[in-house]
Design a protein around this motif. Structure first.
Motif, PDB file in Angstrom:
ATOM      1  N   ASP A 186      38.315  33.024  43.177  1.00  0.00           N
ATOM      2  CA  ASP A 186      38.990  31.929  42.049  1.00  0.00           C
ATOM      3  C   ASP A 186      40.187  32.569  41.359  1.00  0.00           C
ATOM      4  O   ASP A 186      40.193  34.102  41.467  1.00  0.00           O
ATOM      5  CB  ASP A 186      37.763  31.901  40.948  1.00  0.00           C
ATOM      6  CG  ASP A 186      36.554  30.885  41.577  1.00  0.00           C
ATOM      7  OD1 ASP A 186      36.925  30.240  42.531  1.00  0.00           O
ATOM      8  OD2 ASP A 186      35.378  31.199  41.112  1.00  0.00           O
ATOM      9  N   ASP A 187      40.806  31.877  40.759  1.00  0.00           N
ATOM     10  CA  ASP A 187      42.021  32.226  40.020  1.00  0.00           C
ATOM     11  C   ASP A 187      41.429  33.310  39.051  1.00  0.00           C
ATOM     12  O   ASP A 187      40.169  33.234  38.434  1.00  0.00           O
ATOM     13  CB  ASP A 187      42.747  31.323  39.200  1.00  0.00           C
ATOM     14  CG  ASP A 187      43.555  30.350  40.108  1.00  0.00           C
ATOM     15  OD1 ASP A 187      43.568  30.844  41.635  1.00  0.00           O
ATOM     16  OD2 ASP A 187      43.987  29.301  39.705  1.00  0.00           O
ATOM     17  N   ASP A 188      42.212  34.379  38.387  1.00  0.00           N
ATOM     18  CA  ASP A 188      41.808  35.009  37.762  1.00  0.00           C
ATOM     19  C   ASP A 188      40.845  36.067  37.857  1.00  0.00           C
ATOM     20  O   ASP A 188      39.981  36.745  37.273  1.00  0.00           O
ATOM     21  CB  ASP A 188      41.626  34.738  36.140  1.00  0.00           C
ATOM     22  CG  ASP A 188      42.803  33.834  35.664  1.00  0.00           C
ATOM     23  OD1 ASP A 188      43.868  34.324  35.657  1.00  0.00           O
ATOM     24  OD2 ASP A 188      42.466  32.670  34.960  1.00  0.00           O
ATOM     25  N   PHE A 189      40.735  36.290  39.250  1.00  0.00           N
ATOM     26  CA  PHE A 189      39.499  37.125  39.757  1.00  0.00           C
ATOM     27  C   PHE A 189      39.635  38.772  39.523  1.00  0.00           C
ATOM     28  O   PHE A 189      40.886  39.063  39.134  1.00  0.00           O
ATOM     29  CB  PHE A 189      39.679  37.251  41.276  1.00  0.00           C
ATOM     30  CG  PHE A 189      40.778  37.637  42.138  1.00  0.00           C
ATOM     31  CD1 PHE A 189      40.833  38.998  42.086  1.00  0.00           C
ATOM     32  CD2 PHE A 189      41.587  36.720  42.564  1.00  0.00           C
ATOM     33  CE1 PHE A 189      41.894  39.315  42.856  1.00  0.00           C
ATOM     34  CE2 PHE A 189      42.681  37.224  43.288  1.00  0.00           C
ATOM     35  CZ  PHE A 189      42.824  38.676  43.449  1.00  0.00           C
ATOM     36  N   ILE A 190      38.526  39.323  39.350  1.00  0.00           N
ATOM     37  CA  ILE A 190      38.507  40.907  39.015  1.00  0.00           C
ATOM     38  C   ILE A 190      37.611  41.513  40.185  1.00  0.00           C
ATOM     39  O   ILE A 190      36.513  41.096  40.545  1.00  0.00           O
ATOM     40  CB  ILE A 190      38.095  40.975  37.772  1.00  0.00           C
ATOM     41  CG1 ILE A 190      38.917  40.531  36.596  1.00  0.00           C
ATOM     42  CG2 ILE A 190      38.048  42.624  37.472  1.00  0.00           C
ATOM     43  CD1 ILE A 190      38.440  40.698  35.178  1.00  0.00           C
ATOM     44  N   LEU A 191      38.217  42.405  40.779  1.00  0.00           N
ATOM     45  CA  LEU A 191      37.277  42.996  41.772  1.00  0.00           C
ATOM     46  C   LEU A 191      37.186  44.580  41.375  1.00  0.00           C
ATOM     47  O   LEU A 191      37.761  45.015  40.567  1.00  0.00           O
ATOM     48  CB  LEU A 191      37.963  43.193  43.271  1.00  0.00           C
ATOM     49  CG  LEU A 191      38.334  41.725  43.623  1.00  0.00           C
ATOM     50  CD1 LEU A 191      38.898  42.053  45.146  1.00  0.00           C
ATOM     51  CD2 LEU A 191      36.939  40.997  43.876  1.00  0.00           C
ATOM     52  N   ASP A 192      36.255  45.354  41.807  1.00  0.00           N
ATOM     53  CA  ASP A 192      35.968  46.516  41.657  1.00  0.00           C
ATOM     54  C   ASP A 192      36.558  47.258  42.683  1.00  0.00           C
ATOM     55  O   ASP A 192      36.544  47.146  43.966  1.00  0.00           O
ATOM     56  CB  ASP A 192      34.382  47.058  41.364  1.00  0.00           C
ATOM     57  CG  ASP A 192      33.954  46.371  40.007  1.00  0.00           C
ATOM     58  OD1 ASP A 192      34.719  46.600  38.938  1.00  0.00           O
ATOM     59  OD2 ASP A 192      32.801  46.008  39.960  1.00  0.00           O
TER      60      ASP A 192
END
Length: 220
Positions: A186-192
């Motif tokens: 999705d938009d504004d995703f965050i991954l580690d």
């Protein structure tokens, strides 16, 4: 207009050219009626002309922006030269060396076709801008990183790499991979992720950074 950006360059150019044809056709139709100085131009004719003109300009601008994105993607895809590192006997070397991971050029560039498969390795780009050199110098191999989608007015797919320990940006994801991530998440995703290797830094060479992306971010 995402559909337009994903078209082949030749198709985009054809669409941009064809978008101007209604303007010329309409001018040819009304040319004999409006007079030499357009003194007989009617309101509806002016409105139609302006609308057709706007369509032609819009598709021309879209074509130029799409080409600009292609050039940016081509620059990002070019692998940066990684200088041979001299043996480091400083205390910091004891922290970094145990976690060094050797990666092929293919793994560093992280080609993606039709989806994202995690974990994966990639190389931070844009590391010579916005104080990223200082941020990488303060980083250690093994530091956790956050990969955050952070769109700008110019680049919708812009994705930052942030050192979770120092809270400083150490680079960004290359354009092609960032588009693939935007499609997959999705938009504004965050991954580690984690810093897999830090390159350069000797003999006046710029620092570079390779990371391992482990998965979607889970809030603590």
């Amino acid at each position: 207009m995402m559909w337009f950006y994903k078209l082949k360059r030749t198709v985009r150019i054809i669409i941009a050219v064809v978008a101007w044809l209604p303007v010329f056709i309409f001018c040819g139709i009304i040319g004999s009626d409006i007079g030499e100085n357009a003194e007989n131009l009617q309101t509806w004719q002016a409105i139609v002309f302006l609308l057709l003109l706007a369509v032609g300009i819009a598709f021309t601008v879209f074509a130029v922006l799409a080409r600009k994105r292609e050039k940016q993607a081509e620059r990002d895809a070019q692998p940066a030269a990684v200088p041979e590192r001299k043996k480091d006997t400083s205390p910091a070397a004891d922290v970094r060396r145990p976690s060094v991971i050797t990666m092929s050029d293919a793994a560093i560039r992280a080609p993606v076709d039709g989806g994202i498969k995690l974990p994966m390795y990639t190389k931070a780009v844009g590391v010579t801008f916005d104080n990223c050199q200082s941020a990488i110098q303060k980083s250690n191999i093994g530091d956790a990183v956050l990969i955050k989608h952070k769109p700008t007015d110019e680049y919708e797919n812009s994705t930052d790499i942030i050192n979770a320990r120092t809270r400083q940006r150490i680079g960004r994801i290359n354009s092609d991979l960032a588009w693939s991530m935007l499609d997959a998440f999705d938009d504004d995703f965050i991954l580690d992720g984690v810093i897999a290797d830090i390159t350069g830094g000797s003999d006046g060479q710029n620092y570079g950074c390779n990371i391992k992306i482990t998965g979607e971010h889970t809030a603590e």
